[in-house]
Design an enzyme around this catalytic site. Structure first.
Site, short mmCIF file in Angstrom:
data_model
loop_
_atom_site.label_atom_id
_atom_site.label_comp_id
_atom_site.label_asym_id
_atom_site.label_seq_id
_atom_site.Cartn_x
_atom_site.Cartn_y
_atom_site.Cartn_z
N PRO A 88 0.83 -1.21 0.00
CA PRO A 88 0.00 0.00 0.00
C PRO A 88 0.86 1.27 0.00
O PRO A 88 0.40 2.35 -0.31
CB PRO A 88 -0.83 -0.11 1.28
CG PRO A 88 -0.17 -1.15 2.11
CD PRO A 88 0.59 -2.04 1.20
N GLU A 115 3.02 -7.01 8.27
CA GLU A 115 3.32 -5.57 8.11
C GLU A 115 4.33 -5.34 6.99
O GLU A 115 4.97 -4.29 6.95
CB GLU A 115 3.89 -5.03 9.43
CG GLU A 115 2.92 -5.16 10.60
CD GLU A 115 1.55 -4.56 10.26
OE1 GLU A 115 0.55 -5.26 10.45
OE2 GLU A 115 1.52 -3.41 9.77
N ARG A 158 -3.24 -9.35 -20.38
CA ARG A 158 -4.28 -9.08 -21.39
C ARG A 158 -3.74 -8.18 -22.50
O ARG A 158 -4.32 -8.15 -23.59
CB ARG A 158 -5.52 -8.48 -20.77
CG ARG A 158 -5.35 -7.08 -20.22
CD ARG A 158 -6.63 -6.58 -19.57
NE ARG A 158 -7.67 -6.32 -20.52
CZ ARG A 158 -7.79 -5.19 -21.22
NH1 ARG A 158 -6.89 -4.22 -21.06
NH2 ARG A 158 -8.77 -5.02 -22.08
N ASP A 173 -9.68 0.54 -24.49
CA ASP A 173 -9.94 0.45 -23.05
C ASP A 173 -10.13 1.83 -22.43
O ASP A 173 -9.63 2.81 -22.94
CB ASP A 173 -8.68 -0.09 -22.36
CG ASP A 173 -8.64 -1.58 -22.35
OD1 ASP A 173 -9.66 -2.19 -22.69
OD2 ASP A 173 -7.60 -2.13 -22.02
#
Ligand SMILES: COC(=O)c1ccnc(N)c1
Length: 243
Positions: A88, A115, A158, A173
């Site tokens: 994150p 963590e 993809r 897209d």
């Protein structure tokens, strides 16, 4: 492209062998290898984590185990690899990242849990001039990096030549032209009293293209004004500006 994933939950990566990605693997467009991090533990408990220096909640993944695992996995193939650590605290993973990674011969994903992984694992790889990207798939915290790997592998694979039936769909897209994709419709012409926009049934390709571009601009302005603001100067033509 070869993709390696190192994780304490190999089963989490099983979806990568399904559907489109499974077919890409079957067609030899992608080689996928998933490795259990615990294979590189030396103790009877197969410990992969320990308490954080400086105190605080949670556990940190041990550098020794990760260092040996990465060295061993990198040595499995001589192709140059980009190491990817989902976190994150990473730089945002975007369509541009996915597009850039299609040029890599090999991606090695290191899935942290708890963590995170002792920072020296990344520092050691970088000081050995190994490309390492710490990336986030969004502003939220997961339990482990495995789900982020599923997201990133799908976004990259993809785009590889031969994976999508119609390569044009990757070009159209959302994000590929910097805008969100507009609404899409299929049969029936009227459904629960709701009709497909007339222009889409007109057969007038210029008008259809204009309508679709206007809907993309409208949706982007409403939902992601930041994307609109980030467009390069020449991305919008006069017709766009008139919208
Ligand atoms: C443990 O990994 C995460 O929580 C994570 C990884 C990548 N992107 C995120 N937004 C979270």
């Amino acid at each position: 492209m070869r993709i390696d994933v190192i994780t304490i939950f190999p089963g989490y990566l099983a979806p990568l062998r399904e559907a489109l990605l499974g077919r890409a693997i079957g067609a030899g467009l992608v080689d996928l290898a998933v490795h259990d991090l615990r294979s590189w533990t030396r103790d009877v408990h197969q410990a992969v984590d320990d308490s954080p220096y400086g105190g605080g909640p949670g556990m940190v993944m041990r550098p020794q185990v990760w260092g040996e695992a990465l060295d061993a996995v990198l040595a499995l193939d001589e192709r140059p690899a980009r190491i990817v650590v989902p976190t994150p605290a990473g730089r945002p993973f975007t369509q541009a990242t996915a597009q850039a990674w299609t040029g890599e011969e090999r991606l090695v994903f290191a899935c942290g849990r708890y963590e995170g992984i002792d920072q020296r694992v990344v520092d050691d790889a970088r000081r050995r001039d190994l490309p390492v990207d710490e990336v986030s798939i969004g502003d939220y915290v997961l339990v482990g990096g495995e789900v982020a790997v599923l997201v990133m592998v799908e976004a990259v694979v993809r785009l590889l030549p031969g994976v999508l039936g119609n390569p044009a769909s990757a070009q159209q897209d959302s994000f590929s032209d910097g805008l969100l994709e507009g609404p899409a419709y299929t049969r029936p012409e009227v459904w629960r009293g709701l009709a497909v926009p007339e222009v889409l049934r007109s057969g007038n390709h210029a008008k259809i293209a204009r309508w679709r571009r206007d809907r993309a601009l409208e949706r982007t302005a409403q939902r992601r004004p930041d994307l609109l603001a980030a467009l390069p100067e020449d991305a919008l033509d006069d017709a766009d500006r008139a919208f």
